[in-house]
Motif scaffolding. Structure first.
Motif, PDB file in Angstrom:
ATOM      1  N   ALA A 158       0.824  -1.203   0.000  1.00  0.00           N
ATOM      2  CA  ALA A 158       0.000   0.000   0.000  1.00  0.00           C
ATOM      3  C   ALA A 158       0.860   1.256   0.000  1.00  0.00           C
ATOM      4  N   LYS A 202      -1.929   7.210   1.161  1.00  0.00           N
ATOM      5  CA  LYS A 202      -1.622   5.815   0.844  1.00  0.00           C
ATOM      6  C   LYS A 202      -2.250   4.851   1.848  1.00  0.00           C
ATOM      7  N   ARG A 205      -5.385   2.957   0.992  1.00  0.00           N
ATOM      8  CA  ARG A 205      -5.366   1.745   0.174  1.00  0.00           C
ATOM      9  C   ARG A 205      -5.583   0.487   1.006  1.00  0.00           C
TER      10      ARG A 205
END
Length: 470
Positions: A158, A202, A205
């Protein structure tokens, strides 16, 4: 947001079905209501929505009305029968079956629609009740808690870290994993440009699965627009299979778990339902729209008002799982608060909050400068993304002749900032961008507003700062 735009962003029913094994969709989207009573909505509201929709269409038959209001045929037939009995509509054209019949407003119906539009101009999918939304969010929280399991490999993926090419220190990655697993508040702090915002995004994710969100929700007899196509994104779905539209309530959408980002522009009133006086409806605040997903509060400390007040405003509901929203007139309504909460700041945490509040922010993670190997790995990645050939000698020059003498820390933002300046200048000059000492010098001076050294001998071809002519 127009109705057409709202409908265009929704994944197709067949695509929704493709994302789930048979039967699983029923755990996410409520079953469709078969009677007006099943909708949870009062008769005047449904008839007003129906009248406004027919007024906008001029003439409409059941399939058109069903597509616009997202109500089942059985509910629409019941509502149409009421409007016929009240002489608000009549038949404009008959067909072979009742779904081919076109309806139009009568004189009294036009007056009824005009009065409804004067009170509220919303025309679109019928809202769901707040109780229905609470139930869906509660079920999602249980389902997500049971299925949200990830390890270091998933976290590294991720964050964009590949084997042998990690940009995030293993200790920091472990802290991030623990923070997300806990569901408690997380504070990322560090120097401007260290990559806190990118890192926070991020983390979204890792939010697995999908959520059901309503087009609109009815709160205290007021319509609150909930769906935002910029926030609630359709999931990536495999090849579609047949989806039985008769089984699920069309007033809901399936979307990716939302990631909502707010920054220095955040004000206390933005955390309340915003009244749209022109249309007579409310808009849901960002933390409510983030239900089932991630809320990033960036640039903490730069908002108007004390950072401690903002932290308390969000951390208190997170701990209780409930928030209180205030509508016009001061009426307070309790709504679910089900988000993963991430703060990011360039200030020292101790400067923003006292010891008591610091304890309530469960995880404080410092995001600092990169070491040389990680910095060069990021430079190499950014070169690949910008289609710029990587040059080892230029990279060494960047570290030894630019970073070292200046004392500038190797922050995560710098490689892209420098490279995009190289590309910009080359594009303007009609040259091929090239990573070299000269182009780095020029980019460095424009980035840090420093004066270049005096030029001595301009003769060499290497003094074409931007590379070879295209």
């Amino acid at each position: 947001m127009s109705e057409a735009a709202l409908l265009a962003t929704a994944p197709s029913p067949a695509a929704i079905r493709a994302a789930f094994p048979d039967g699983d969709i029923e755990a996410i989207v409520p079953p469709h209501p078969t009677t007006l009573r099943d909708t949870g909505l009062e008769r005047p509201l449904v008839l007003a929505l129906l009248a406004k929709t027919i007024a906008r269409c001029g003439k409409a038959h059941l399939p058109v009305l069903g597509g616009k209001l997202r109500l089942s045929m059985s509910v629409l037939r019941e509502a149409i029968a009421m409007m016929l009995a009240d002489q608000l509509i009549d038949v404009a054209r008959r067909g072979d079956s009742d779904i081919d019949i076109e309806y139009q407003l009568t004189g009294p119906g036009q007056a009824f629609a005009a009065a409804a539009l004067a009170e509220c101009r919303y025309v679109g999918p019928a809202p769901v009740t707040l109780d229905a939304l609470r139930a869906v969010i509660a079920r999602d929280a249980q389902r997500h808690a049971a299925g949200a399991r990830f390890g270091d490999a998933e976290l590294a993926a991720a964050l964009g870290d590949g084997p042998g090419d990690e940009l995030i220190d293993a200790a920091v990655r472990a802290q991030l994993g623990a923070a997300l697993y806990s569901g408690r508040a997380l504070l990322l702090h560090g120097a401007p440009g260290s990559g806190k915002t990118t890192l926070a995004r991020k983390l979204g994710r890792l939010l697995q699965g999908v959520v059901a969100i309503p087009h609109a929700v009815l709160i205290d007899h007021q319509i609150v627009q909930f769906h935002d196509p910029l926030v609630h994104l359709a999931p990536a779905l495999p090849q579609a299979r047949q989806f039985d539209e008769r089984r699920n309530d069309g007033r809901w959408l399936i979307c990716q778990r939302p990631v909502v980002h707010v920054g220095a522009e955040l004000t206390p009133d933005m955390l309340e339902c915003r009244f749209d006086a022109a249309n007579g409806i409310y808009h849901a605040p960002p933390h409510f729209q983030a239900s089932g997903g991630l809320l990033i509060v960036d640039d903490l400390g730069r908002q108007r008002g004390a950072a401690a007040d903002l932290l308390n405003r969000l951390v208190n509901p997170l701990e209780r799982g409930l928030d209180v929203l205030t509508l016009q007139g001061g009426h307070a309504v309790t709504v679910p608060f089900a988000v993963t909460l991430v703060f990011a700041t360039s200030c020292a945490p101790q400067a923003l909050m006292d010891a008591a509040l610091l304890r309530r922010i469960a995880y404080k993670i410092h995001v600092g400068a990169l070491d040389a190997s990680r910095y060069l790995a990021l430079l190499r990645r950014q070169c690949a993304l910008l289609h710029l050939p990587y040059d080892e000698a230029a990279a060494a020059y960047l570290l030894q002749r630019l970073h070292a003498p200046s004392g500038q820390p190797m922050l995560a933002c710098m490689p892209r900032e420098l490279l995009t300046r190289i590309v910009d200048a080359a594009s303007f000059a009609g040259a091929v961008p090239r990573l070299c000492a000269a182009s780095l010098e020029q980019a460095w001076h424009s980035l840090f507003a420093c004066c270049p050294p005096p030029c001595t001998a301009p003769a060499a071809a290497d003094h074409i700062l931007l590379g070879e002519k295209a």
